[in-house]
Scaffold this motif. Structure first.
Motif, PDB file in Angstrom:
ATOM      1  N   LYS A   1       0.851  -1.186   0.000  1.00 53.94           N
ATOM      2  CA  LYS A   1       0.000   0.000   0.000  1.00 53.94           C
ATOM      3  C   LYS A   1       0.891   1.242   0.000  1.00 53.94           C
ATOM      4  O   LYS A   1       1.610   1.494   0.965  1.00 53.94           O
ATOM      5  CB  LYS A   1      -0.898  -0.047   1.241  1.00 53.94           C
ATOM      6  CG  LYS A   1      -1.980   0.982   1.274  1.00 53.94           C
ATOM      7  CD  LYS A   1      -2.890   0.742   2.471  1.00 53.94           C
ATOM      8  CE  LYS A   1      -3.900   1.872   2.593  1.00 53.94           C
ATOM      9  NZ  LYS A   1      -4.731   1.725   3.787  1.00 53.94           N
ATOM     10  N   LEU A   2       0.844   2.011  -1.122  1.00 61.07           N
ATOM     11  CA  LEU A   2       1.738   3.151  -1.321  1.00 61.07           C
ATOM     12  C   LEU A   2       0.995   4.471  -1.221  1.00 61.07           C
ATOM     13  O   LEU A   2      -0.104   4.622  -1.763  1.00 61.07           O
ATOM     14  CB  LEU A   2       2.392   3.077  -2.703  1.00 61.07           C
ATOM     15  CG  LEU A   2       3.128   1.804  -3.076  1.00 61.07           C
ATOM     16  CD1 LEU A   2       3.560   1.859  -4.528  1.00 61.07           C
ATOM     17  CD2 LEU A   2       4.330   1.608  -2.165  1.00 61.07           C
ATOM     18  N   LEU A   3       1.632   5.449  -0.579  1.00 58.85           N
ATOM     19  CA  LEU A   3       1.140   6.820  -0.527  1.00 58.85           C
ATOM     20  C   LEU A   3       2.137   7.686  -1.275  1.00 58.85           C
ATOM     21  O   LEU A   3       3.280   7.838  -0.844  1.00 58.85           O
ATOM     22  CB  LEU A   3       1.001   7.303   0.915  1.00 58.85           C
ATOM     23  CG  LEU A   3       0.541   8.748   1.097  1.00 58.85           C
ATOM     24  CD1 LEU A   3      -0.877   8.939   0.551  1.00 58.85           C
ATOM     25  CD2 LEU A   3       0.602   9.142   2.576  1.00 58.85           C
ATOM     26  N   LEU A   4       1.721   8.224  -2.408  1.00 52.10           N
ATOM     27  CA  LEU A   4       2.593   9.067  -3.230  1.00 52.10           C
ATOM     28  C   LEU A   4       2.213  10.516  -3.029  1.00 52.10           C
ATOM     29  O   LEU A   4       1.087  10.912  -3.310  1.00 52.10           O
ATOM     30  CB  LEU A   4       2.451   8.693  -4.708  1.00 52.10           C
ATOM     31  CG  LEU A   4       3.127   9.628  -5.710  1.00 52.10           C
ATOM     32  CD1 LEU A   4       4.635   9.591  -5.562  1.00 52.10           C
ATOM     33  CD2 LEU A   4       2.706   9.288  -7.123  1.00 52.10           C
ATOM     34  N   GLY A   5       3.155  11.314  -2.548  1.00 53.05           N
ATOM     35  CA  GLY A   5       2.937  12.743  -2.374  1.00 53.05           C
ATOM     36  C   GLY A   5       3.400  13.503  -3.606  1.00 53.05           C
ATOM     37  O   GLY A   5       4.523  13.311  -4.064  1.00 53.05           O
ATOM     38  N   VAL A   6       2.521  14.363  -4.132  1.00 52.59           N
ATOM     39  CA  VAL A   6       2.860  15.171  -5.305  1.00 52.59           C
ATOM     40  C   VAL A   6       2.559  16.625  -4.984  1.00 52.59           C
ATOM     41  O   VAL A   6       1.428  16.977  -4.662  1.00 52.59           O
ATOM     42  CB  VAL A   6       2.052  14.732  -6.552  1.00 52.59           C
ATOM     43  CG1 VAL A   6       2.424  15.581  -7.753  1.00 52.59           C
ATOM     44  CG2 VAL A   6       2.273  13.260  -6.849  1.00 52.59           C
ATOM     45  N   GLY A   7       3.597  17.470  -5.086  1.00 53.31           N
ATOM     46  CA  GLY A   7       3.449  18.885  -4.761  1.00 53.31           C
ATOM     47  C   GLY A   7       3.638  19.819  -5.932  1.00 53.31           C
ATOM     48  O   GLY A   7       3.699  21.027  -5.746  1.00 53.31           O
ATOM     49  N   GLY A   8       3.747  19.296  -7.136  1.00 51.31           N
ATOM     50  CA  GLY A   8       3.826  20.153  -8.306  1.00 51.31           C
ATOM     51  C   GLY A   8       5.206  20.416  -8.858  1.00 51.31           C
ATOM     52  O   GLY A   8       5.348  21.088  -9.870  1.00 51.31           O
TER      53      GLY A   8
END
Length: 123
Positions: free
Chosen positions: A2-9
């Protein structure tokens, strides 16, 4: 997994998105994309979400997208990962200085230093 990918631009976060989508399509991992506001980037959240959706549409996957609220995105990512049982946090970042040292933004640095969940940094 189970992966949580953070994307901030940032461009590195979009690179992490592309690489993670490719991995998930091969492995079948469960992915959640978390969009956060990055003060170092001029893009607004709507633009970031639109670009993320384009990448997702190209991949053929349908991961849930959520918005990270609050004034401390790093802290929120860590809290989400720990409270919701994610196996790994994935972030893009880590540019190089002219002397070759890795440079981390404040959000990535916070997550790396404070997460109990393993963190993968894609650069």
């Amino acid at each position: 997994m189970k992966l949580l990918l953070g994307v901030g631009g940032s461009e590195l976060s979009y690179q992490a998105l592309t690489e993670t989508l490719e991995r998930v399509s091969e492995t079948g991992d469960e992915l959640t994309v978390a969009i956060f506001e990055n003060g170092d980037i001029d893009a607004d959240l709507e633009t970031v979400q639109q670009r993320i959706q384009e990448h997702i549409d190209e991949s053929g996957l349908e991961p849930p997208i959520r918005h990270v609220e609050g004034t401390s995105p790093g802290s929120e990512l860590v809290n989400i990962a720990e409270s919701e049982g994610f196996d790994r946090i994935v972030l893009g970042g880590g540019g190089r200085s002219p002397l070759g040292k890795i440079q981390l933004g404040p959000i990535v640095e916070f997550v790396l230093l404070n997460a109990q969940t393993p963190v993968t940094l894609i650069r």
